[in-house]
Motif scaffolding. Structure first.
Motif, PDB file in Angstrom:
ATOM      1  N   UNK A   1       0.948  -1.118   0.052  1.00  0.00           N
ATOM      2  CA  UNK A   1       0.018   0.120   0.059  1.00  0.00           C
ATOM      3  C   UNK A   1       0.893   1.084   0.070  1.00  0.00           C
ATOM      4  N   UNK A   2       1.027   1.916  -1.105  1.00  0.00           N
ATOM      5  CA  UNK A   2       1.701   3.014  -1.325  1.00  0.00           C
ATOM      6  C   UNK A   2       1.439   4.087  -0.081  1.00  0.00           C
ATOM      7  N   UNK A   3       0.340   4.268   0.376  1.00  0.00           N
ATOM      8  CA  UNK A   3       0.017   5.275   1.289  1.00  0.00           C
ATOM      9  C   UNK A   3       0.521   4.966   2.746  1.00  0.00           C
ATOM     10  N   UNK A   4       0.882   3.796   3.042  1.00  0.00           N
ATOM     11  CA  UNK A   4       1.719   3.613   4.273  1.00  0.00           C
ATOM     12  C   UNK A   4       3.247   3.629   4.201  1.00  0.00           C
ATOM     13  N   UNK A   5       3.821   4.122   2.856  1.00  0.00           N
ATOM     14  CA  UNK A   5       5.130   4.340   3.034  1.00  0.00           C
ATOM     15  C   UNK A   5       5.527   5.573   3.099  1.00  0.00           C
ATOM     16  N   UNK A   6       6.311   5.912   4.315  1.00  0.00           N
ATOM     17  CA  UNK A   6       6.714   7.222   4.205  1.00  0.00           C
ATOM     18  C   UNK A   6       7.651   7.611   3.948  1.00  0.00           C
ATOM     19  N   UNK A   7       8.233   9.035   3.616  1.00  0.00           N
ATOM     20  CA  UNK A   7       9.713   9.106   3.103  1.00  0.00           C
ATOM     21  C   UNK A   7      10.322  10.395   3.917  1.00  0.00           C
ATOM     22  N   UNK A   8      11.579  10.379   4.048  1.00  0.00           N
ATOM     23  CA  UNK A   8      12.032  11.757   4.550  1.00  0.00           C
ATOM     24  C   UNK A   8      13.506  11.698   4.187  1.00  0.00           C
ATOM     25  N   UNK A   9      14.129  12.800   3.910  1.00  0.00           N
ATOM     26  CA  UNK A   9      15.742  12.946   3.653  1.00  0.00           C
ATOM     27  C   UNK A   9      16.160  13.607   4.881  1.00  0.00           C
TER      28      UNK A   9
END
Ligand SMILES: Nc1ncnc2c1ncn2[C@@H]1O[C@H](COP(=O)(O)OP(=O)(O)OP(=O)(O)O)[C@@H](O)[C@H]1O
Ligand SMILES: [Zn+2]
Lengths: 429, 250
Positions: free
Chosen positions: B177-185
Motif C-alpha cells: 500500500x503506497x499510502x503507508x510508506x512515508x519518506x524523508x531525507x
C-alpha cells in the motif's frame, strides 16, 4: 477558536487524544477553563449533519450530572473543521479501563457496588430523556475508586430516538443483533452493553470470552462476528459449559463468580442467555438492575470467621471465599417485590438498610436508614431514619420505634417503616 | 484474597514488530535518531496498554545488516516495559540483508513455532520496516513467502524510507500500500516520522473498534494497512512537530 456564543477559546495544552479527535485544555474569555474536543474531520461521515446533531444535544441538555455533556460548539473553521467545549474532568476519577487493567481498584466493596448502581442510574436518566448511547464501552466511563461515583465521557455519539450515529461501536460491547447486522443500536442494544459493562466491573472478565474463544488465533472480522454475533455463548451458561473461563487466563471470572449471591448470578444468566443473545429477549431493564444491585448492596456483611467483606445470601448458606467457612443468617427481612423482583436483606450484624427500603418509591441507595445490631441471643434494628416505625408481632402486639432507638426483632413480626412499606421478618430454619 | 483484588483482564495480543535497517550507511546521525525515536515510542506503547484493557501490545525487534538478528523476540515477544528497561542503542554494521529479514519475520509469524504460539483472538500485528537503501540480497524470495503468511495479510504494514539512496518501491512492495510508506531525507524529521508511523499504526491495530456490519465489507474490515493509511491521512496535518523550518523538496 470562536465559540457559538461569541467568546474565544484559547488553547492552553493538550489533554488527550482519541480515535475521533484531540482534546485540548482551553481558556475562555471569562477566564474559565474547559476541554475542547477537536475532530479529525475526515473521519466524520457527514460533518454537517454531525454538527447539527451536537447542536441539538446541547439544546436538549444533559440527562444527569454524571454526563460530561457538550456545552457549546465552535464555529466552523476555514478548512471545514469544528469542535465543542465541555467541562474538564474533575480529579479523583480513574478511567474504567484502568480498573480492568488492575491499575486502579476500589477502596471497598460498597464503592464497587455503588459504581454499578451509579452506572445504571445514569443510563436510566439517559434513556428516560429519549437518548441512547450507541457506543457504550470501557473508554466512556471514569469512576472514583473511593466512593463509586461515575462520570460518563465521550458523549458525542449519544443519539435521540431513531437517530443513528453511524458509529458502529467497539466490538465486545455491542449487542449481538447489531454485530449480526440485523439492527441499528438503540435502547435495547444499550441494555446489552450495560450488562456487559456491569459484568466486567463486578466479575472482571468479558462475559463471552472463554474456552471456546481462546482457540481462535486471530480476531479477524469473521471470528469477531462469530464470537460476539452469530455464535455467542455466555461463559457461565447453565445449559452449555463449553465456554467456561480458562484457568490462568480468565482469572477473575474463575475466582470471582463464586463470591456473588444467586440473584446476581441469575441476573447475568438472564442477560446473557441464548434468548437474549440470539433473540434480544429477556434482558434486564435499568430498573431491574437497580433493584438487584441495591439488594446486593444491602447483602454486604463481614465474615464472622475471618473478617473479610462478603455478599451474604438471605435465605441460604454463603461460603466465605477467604476462609471457606459457611455463614447463614438467622433470617431476613422480606419486603414487597419491586419490578417483580424479590427484595430481601439478611438479618446479620452490621448489615445496612437504606432509604430505598423505607419507602417503596425511593431510589436513594446512599442514605443509611437502619443498621442491624446483635447482642447475645438477640438481634435488633437501629432506626437511623427520621421515621417512626411500627412493629407488629406474630401474636398481634404493637411496638413503636422512634428515630435513634433500637427495635428488638422477633420471628414473623412485621415492620411498617412509616411509609406503608412493610417488611416481614422471616427465619431461616 | 478478596473480591477487590482483581487480576488484569487478559488483553488480546497485538504484536508490534520493528524491522530496522542497521546497515553501514545508517552510521552517525541516522542510527542515533532511530535510537532516540524507539526510546520515545516505548512509553507510548506502555500507556496504550494501560488505556486499552482488551489489548496487549508486545514488541519484537529485528535488525538487519550483514546479518539478521532479533534484538527482542528471539525467544518470544516482550512487553514494551521490558524493552524500555533493557533498551540499548543499536549499532551499524555492513550490508542490507532485507530478504533475509523477511524470511526471519515469516518464520516467527507462525502459530506453530513463533510469536503467535500463544495467540488467542489476537489483534492485527503491526509490521514496521525502516530502511535507507536498496536490499543487497535477493529480497524477492523472502517477500513472496511472507505474502502467503496469514498474519502478514492481517497486519498493519507501514514503512519509512530514509535518504536519497532508498528504494521506496521495495518498501511499497512490502506494505502492499503506497499510502503507508512515508519518506524523508531529513534526520530531524525522521524521528518524528518514526514515532508517528509506529504510534498511529499501533493504535489502529490495538484498538479493535468498529465492527463492520456490512457483509460485503468483511475483507475491507480486515485491511488494517488501509485503515492505517486512513489514520495517517486524518492526522497527517497534525504531526506533532515544533521544527517547522524544513519543508523539503517539492
Ligand atoms: N472533558 C475532558 N477533560 C479532560 N480530559 C478529557 C476530556 N475529554 C477527553 N479528555 C481526554 O482526551 C482523551 C480522548 O477523548 P475521547 O475519548 O473523547 O476521544 P475519542 O476520539 O472519542 O476517543 P475514542 O476513540 O475512545 O472514542 C480521553 O482519553 C481523555 O484523556
Ligand atoms: Zn471468612
Amino acid at each position: 477558536m470562536k465559540l457559538a456564543d461569541g467568546q474565544t477559546a484559547t488553547v492552553v495544552d493538550k489533554l488527550g487524544e482519541g480515535g475521533q479527535g484531540i482534546v485540548y485544555r482551553v481558556r475562555l474569555d471569562s477566564g474559565e477553563e474547559r476541554a475542547l474536543k477537536w475532530y479529525f474531520i475526515s473521519l466524520i461521515k457527514e460533518p454537517q449533519r454531525f454538527y447539527r446533531h451536537l447542536e441539538s444535544n446541547i439544546k436538549v441538555g444533559s440527562p444527569a450530572p454524571e454526563f460530561v455533556w457538550p456545552e457549546q460548539l465552535t464555529e466552523w473553521t476555514a478548512d471545514g473543521t469544528f469542535g465543542y467545549v465541555m467541562k474538564i474532568f474533575p480529579s479523583g476519577y480513574e478511567s474504567f479501563s484502568k480498573f480492568l487493567t488492575a491499575h486502579a481498584a476500589f477502596e471497598n466493596v460498597t464503592a464497587m457496588v455503588d459504581a454499578a448502581l451509579n452506572m445504571v442510574a445514569a443510563f436510566n436518566a439517559l434513556h428516560s430523556k429519549g437518548y441512547n448511547y450507541q457506543d457504550l464501552n470501557d473508554g466512556n466511563f471514569s469512576i472514583n475508586p473511593a466512593n463509586g461515583k461515575v462520570l460518563i465521557c465521550d458523549n458525542d455519539n449519544i443519539m435521540g430516538h431513531g437517530e443513528y450515529s453511524g458509529i458502529e461501536g467497539k466490538s465486545g460491547y455491542v449487542a449481538p443483533e447489531v454485530v449480526r447486522g440485523e439492527k441499528q443500536p438503540d435502547k435495547l442494544t444499550d441494555r446489552y452493553s450495560l450488562a456487559t459493562l456491569l459484568f466486567m466491573l463486578l466479575v472482571g472478565n468479558h462475559p463471552l470470552e472463554g474456552a471456546r474463544t481462546v482457540q481462535i488465533p486471530a480476531l479477524t472480522n469473521k471470528f469477531e462476528k462469530k464470537i460476539y454475533g452469530t455464535k455467542p455463548l455466555f461463559i457461565f451458561d447453565p445449559n452449555d459449559d463449553s465456554n467456561r473461563p480458562v484457568r490462568g487466563l480468565h482469572q477473575n471470572a474463575a475466582r470471582m463468580w463464586k463470591y456473588f449471591p444467586s440473584f446476581i448470578k441469575d441476573a447475568f444468566c438472564r442477560s446473557f442467555s441464548q434468548e437474549s443473545l440470539l433473540n434480544a429477549r429477556g434482558r434486564l431493564l435499568e430498573q431491574d438492575w437497580f433493584h438487584v444491585l441495591v439488594r446486593l448492596k444491602s447483602s454486604i456483611a463481614q465474615c464472622p470467621h475471618c473478617g473479610e467483606e462478603i455478599f451474604l445470601e438471605s435465605d441460604r448458606p454463603t461460603v466465605c471465599q477467604s476462609c471457606k467457612k459457611s455463614v447463614t443468617p438467622v433470617g431476613y427481612f422480606k419486603f414487597g417485590k419491586r419490578s417483580n423482583l424479590d427484595v430481601t436483606v439478611p438479618i446479620f450484624k452490621g448489615v445496612k438498610l437504606y432509604d430505598y427500603h423505607m419507602n417503596s418509591s425511593s431510589e436513594d441507595f446512599e442514605t443509611v436508614s437502619a443498621v442491624v445490631l446483635e447482642k447475645p441471643g438477640k438481634f435488633g434494628l437501629q432506626n437511623k431514619s427520621a421515621l417512626r416505625w411500627n412493629l407488629t408481632t406474630a401474636g398481634g402486639k404493637n411496638y413503636v420505634c422512634q428515630p435513634g432507638a433500637v427495635q428488638t426483632l422477633a420471628l414473623n413480626c412485621k415492620i411498617d417503616f412509616g411509609n406503608r412499606d412493610i417488611a416481614q421478618v422471616v427465619a431461616n430454619s | 484474597m478478596g473480591i477487590l483484588d482483581k487480576a488484569p483482564m487478559p488483553g488480546k495480543l497485538c504484536a508490534v514488530i520493528f524491522l530496522l535497517d542497521t546497515s553501514y550507511s545508517m552510521q552517525g546521525a541516522p542510527i542515533g535518531t532511530v535510537n532516540e525515536a524507539v526510546e520515545k515510542i516505548l512509553p507510548e506503547l506502555v500507556s496504550m496498554n494501560d488505556e486499552q484493557p482488551d489489548s496487549d501490545i508486545k514488541v519484537g525487534m529485528l535488525t538487519f545488516d550483514s546479518e539478521v538478528k532479533w534484538i527482542f523476540g528471539e525467544t518470544g515477544l516482550v512487553s514494551p516495559e521490558e524493552v524500555r528497561d533493557s533498551w540499548n542503542d543499536l549499532n551499524v554494521n555492513g550490508a542490507t540483508s532485507m530478504g533475509e529479514a523477511f524470511s526471519a519475520l515469516n518464520e516467527k509469524l507462525s502459530v506453530k513455532h513463533g510469536f503467535m504460539k500463544e495467540a488467542s483472538c489476537a489483534r492485527a500485528p503491526v509490521l514496521f520496516l525502516l530502511s535507507d537503501g536498496e536490499p543487497t540480497d535477493d529480497y524477492q524470495a523472502g517477500l513472496q513467502d511472507l505474502k502467503e503468511n496469514g498474519w502478514y495479510k492481517y497486519a498493519a504494514r507501514v514503512a519509512i524510507g530514509f535518504g536519497t539512496d532508498c528504494n521506496d518501491e521495495v518498501l511499497v512492495e512490502f506494505t502492499g500500500n503506497r499510502e503507508t510508506v512515508l519518506h524523508t531525507d531529513n534526520v530531524n524529521e525522521l524521528k518524528k516520522l518514526i514515532k508517528f508511523a509506529v504510534v498511529t499504526s499501533s493504535k489502529v491495530a490495538s484498538r479493535g473498534k468498529n465492527i463492520s456490519t456490512d457483509a460485503e465489507n468483511l475483507e475491507d474490515a480486515d485491511d488494517n494497512t488501509q485503515k492505517t493509511a486512513d489514520a495517517f491521512k486524518a492526522q497527517g496535518s497534525l504531526i506533532d512537530n515544533d521544527d517547522l523550518s524544513e519543508w523539503g523538496a517539492l
